[in-house]
Design an enzyme around this catalytic site. Structure first.
Site, PDB file in Angstrom:
ATOM      1  N   TYR A   1       0.828  -1.210   0.000  1.00  0.00           N
ATOM      2  CA  TYR A   1       0.000   0.000   0.000  1.00  0.00           C
ATOM      3  C   TYR A   1       0.872   1.274   0.000  1.00  0.00           C
ATOM      4  O   TYR A   1       0.384   2.356   0.232  1.00  0.00           O
ATOM      5  CB  TYR A   1      -0.945   0.001   1.206  1.00  0.00           C
TER       6      TYR A   1
ATOM      7  N   ASP B   1      -1.430 -11.005   8.828  1.00  0.00           N
ATOM      8  CA  ASP B   1      -0.695 -12.165   8.303  1.00  0.00           C
ATOM      9  C   ASP B   1       0.779 -12.160   8.711  1.00  0.00           C
ATOM     10  O   ASP B   1       1.357 -13.201   8.974  1.00  0.00           O
ATOM     11  CB  ASP B   1      -0.784 -12.192   6.772  1.00  0.00           C
TER      12      ASP B   1
ATOM     13  N   HIS C   1       4.779  -6.556  -4.337  1.00  0.00           N
ATOM     14  CA  HIS C   1       3.354  -6.806  -4.510  1.00  0.00           C
ATOM     15  C   HIS C   1       2.560  -5.538  -4.271  1.00  0.00           C
ATOM     16  O   HIS C   1       3.017  -4.618  -3.585  1.00  0.00           O
ATOM     17  CB  HIS C   1       2.870  -7.923  -3.580  1.00  0.00           C
TER      18      HIS C   1
ATOM     19  N   TYR D   1     -11.429  -1.145  -0.047  1.00  0.00           N
ATOM     20  CA  TYR D   1     -11.470  -0.817   1.388  1.00  0.00           C
ATOM     21  C   TYR D   1     -10.186  -0.118   1.817  1.00  0.00           C
ATOM     22  O   TYR D   1     -10.119   0.453   2.910  1.00  0.00           O
ATOM     23  CB  TYR D   1     -11.712  -2.085   2.224  1.00  0.00           C
ATOM     24  N   ARG D   2      -9.196  -0.091   0.929  1.00  0.00           N
ATOM     25  CA  ARG D   2      -7.872   0.419   1.296  1.00  0.00           C
ATOM     26  C   ARG D   2      -7.074   0.409  -0.001  1.00  0.00           C
ATOM     27  O   ARG D   2      -7.327  -0.424  -0.870  1.00  0.00           O
ATOM     28  CB  ARG D   2      -7.278  -0.587   2.271  1.00  0.00           C
TER      29      ARG D   2
END
Ligand code: ADP
Length: 603
Positions: free
Chosen positions: A148, A210, A449, A530-531
């Site tokens: 992100y 995670d 990622h 959502y983000r």
């Protein structure tokens, strides 16, 4: 020794010596993860001797003088100019200078300097200084928001305020109320270690994402999730202490009442519930947060089911919904695609396939057939909580419901070796943080990622629609498709991580184009994220456009009232302060990888 070798060979930092370190019980695993990552690294080291990138709106000389002034207040050692080559590091030794998993040129989302305040007063000093010189500042807690944007600021040349390094105390753990109060530099790893050290880990559980290296505050304000029944972190926090963009200090909820003893037990206090405006925003710097902890439920048992066909997704979701809403399925469980089952084994995709386009399904299934879990298309990971007689009621019901799908198989955990991914899900679902999840990043060399994370109802037709959309667009760009559905309570997030080689400009461009298409097409069907990553924030914010963008207009009004000089994380979550608006700062498909606009209002 070359700087690359130095980076590859340095010791993994550990707790408690380093606030961002790995707990000793995960050290071996972390070392192996690091070896895997550096084995797959071909990206040339950045050796550029660089001047700090000065943010728009201030001359270089004035900027350098201003930094000197801040150094006098905080101590010169707590103000670091970002003028050295950028070092990517890896998860446990991550940079705070830029996005180590950048999808753009790495000089785009880059800080000019990093400052390390050591107290509330020093955070206020930084904010006052930023207002005086009109310098954008960007707060991070740990800066491990990988996928992100990591530690990177949205506005190039912002001064990063790294709160975690010096503000990392656990201020309170209350074993009667099952709450804690933490500073920004407390990771899930550190909180877990603290419970162990105090002999409380059997008594109360944390809820970890995670991977446990993120900050409890950083993850919560970005509305991250974990996998015990307490999975929704924002819903589980209670009470904030916040430095506003103008330097004032507030406490929310019961914290506003002097002498209260309910700050961590009643989140609302009196009057408007203001906490909401401090999550996924740029309205304040959170320096303390209360968090609830979960009582040990007196037993737990992980379970895993596999389903053979892609078409099983829709009926499975129809089965999951009522079970989840009625709390028979108790945690935010994961429904993962077989491609992830292969990738999380930590081997590069080249082990399986070297042709063009995505790895063929037949190759993935052949590889899955060789694993202890066996071939499948979907895997459900969940946990039942409580003593055996309570668990068995739920597990029997779940078994009969899941087995309505032809070919559904319950995997017997006793057949799975100790390093099977199942055991990592098992630990996380009982509040023991891990690092296993990192492995699938090795799928690509220089693996990075970035996520596409739309929200949908827990419904077969929505799952199928999103799955088909993802598949079609991944095929269009020749990308492997890694979908996982994370089932909340009444909704689910589809998390699609695109894994790419961050040294390959062509693959990066493909990943970004795919993401832009995903966001656009999903929004057309009524699905919103959502983000999101820094690069997509303007686009995603733009999809929440009901009634002529009324919500963004409201956010902008709040922003201008709270941050009149527009110094705090401008552009985060698509919220631009007045000083930047109308000057082309928004990133869209058309901005072609350029993160900056044309200046700021000089007034
Ligand atoms: P983590 O390391 O826990 O994943 P980060 O520190 O990277 O989280 O934070 C995620 C995002 O949340 C950051 O990019 C930042 O914009 C915001 N953020 C983090 N900590 C704070 C804070 N203490 N106050 C305000 N915003 C924050």
């Amino acid at each position: 020794m070359s700087s690359f070798a130095e980076e590859a060979n340095s010791a993994v930092p550990t707790l408690p010596g380093s606030h961002s370190g790995i707990p000793p019980f995960l050290l071996d695993k972390a070392q192996r993860a690091k070896e895997g990552i550096f084995d797959g690294r071909t990206k040339p080291q950045n050796e550029r001797q660089r001047l700090p990138v000065v943010p728009q709106g201030i001359e270089r000389d004035d900027f350098v003088k201003a930094l000197g002034e801040l150094g006098e207040q905080l101590g010169a050692e707590h103000v670091e100019v970002n003028d050295k080559p950028l070092r990517d590091g890896w998860y446990m030794e991550h940079p705070n200078t830029h996005d180590m998993m950048t999808i753009l040129d790495e000089e785009e989302f880059v800080a000019s300097a990093i400052v390390y305040p050591g107290s509330t007063e020093e955070v206020q000093q930084v904010v006052n200084w930023a207002n005086k010189h009109r310098i954008p500042v960007f707060p991070i807690s740990m800066g491990r928001n990988l996928g992100y944007g990591g530690a990177a600021p949205r506005v190039r040349g912002s001064v990063t305020v790294d709160l975690g390094r010096r503000m990392n105390k656990i201020l309170d753990i209350n074993a009667e109320d099952y709450t804690c109060l933490v500073e920004p530099g407390v990771t899930f790893y550190a909180l877990y270690e603290a419970l162990k050290e105090r002999g409380l880990d059997e008594h109360m559980w944390i809820d970890t994402p995670d991977i446990g290296g993120g900050s409890v505050i950083g993850n919560t304000v970005d509305r991250g999730v974990g996998y015990t029944p307490y999975g929704d972190h924002w819903a589980c926090h209670s009470g904030l202490e916040v430095v506003l963009p103008t330097g004032e200090l507030i406490r929310t909820g019961m914290g506003a009442l002097p002498g209260n003893n309910t700050w961590q037990t009643f989140p609302y206090g009196f009057g408007p519930y203001s906490d909401g405006i401090f999550s996924q925003s740029n309205f304040g710097i959170v320096i303390k947060m209360g968090m609830t902890l979960m009582p040990n439920p007196g037993g737990h048992e992980s379970f895993m089911y596999t389903f053979p066909n892609e078409e099983d997704l829709a009926p499975l979701m129809e089965i999951i919904r009522p079970l989840r809403i009625s709390n028979i399925l108790e945690n935010a469980a994961q429904v993962r695609h077989v491609t992830q089952h292969i990738a999380v084994r930590g081997l590069p995709r080249s082990t399986f396939y070297s042709g063009p386009g995505p790895v063929p399904a037949s190759t993935i299934h052949a590889a899955a057939a060789q694993t202890p879990v066996g071939d499948h298309t979907w895997a459900y990971y969940g946990m039942a909580y409580g003593p055996p007689h309570i668990r068995s009621h739920k597990l029997t019901l779940i078994d009969s419901e899941f087995k309505r799908i032809p070919g559904a198989k319950r995997i017997d955990p006793s057949t799975l070796p100790a390093d099977e991914y199942f055991w990592s899900r098992d630990r996380i679902a009982r509040g023991v943080p891990d690092i296993h999840e990192l492995r699938w990043v090795n799928w690509a060399s220089n693996g990075a990622h970035i996520a596409f994370s739309p929200v949908s109802p827990i419904r077969g037709r929505d799952a199928s629609k999103l799955f088909a959309l993802g598949r079609r667009l991944h095929d269009r760009y020749g990308l492997d498709f890694f979908p996982a559905f994370i089932v909340g309570l009444r909704e689910m997030h589809l998390i699609v991580e695109i894994v790419f080689d961050r040294a390959d400009p062509e693959r990066k461009a493909a990943a970004l184009s795919c993401l832009r298409d995903l966001v656009e097409e999903a929004a057309r069907e009524g699905y919103g994220e959502y983000r999101t990553h820094l690069v997509l924030m303007d686009q995603v914010a733009g999809t929440y456009a009901w009634n002529d963008g009324a919500l963004m207009k409201f956010n902008q009004r709040l922003k201008d009232a709270l941050d009149p000089n527009g110094i705090l994380a401008p552009g985060r979550c698509g919220i631009w302060p007045k000083r930047y608006r109308g000057r082309g700062w928004e990133m869209t498909r058309e901005s072609e990888g350029r993160s900056e606009g044309n200046g700021v209002d000089p007034a």
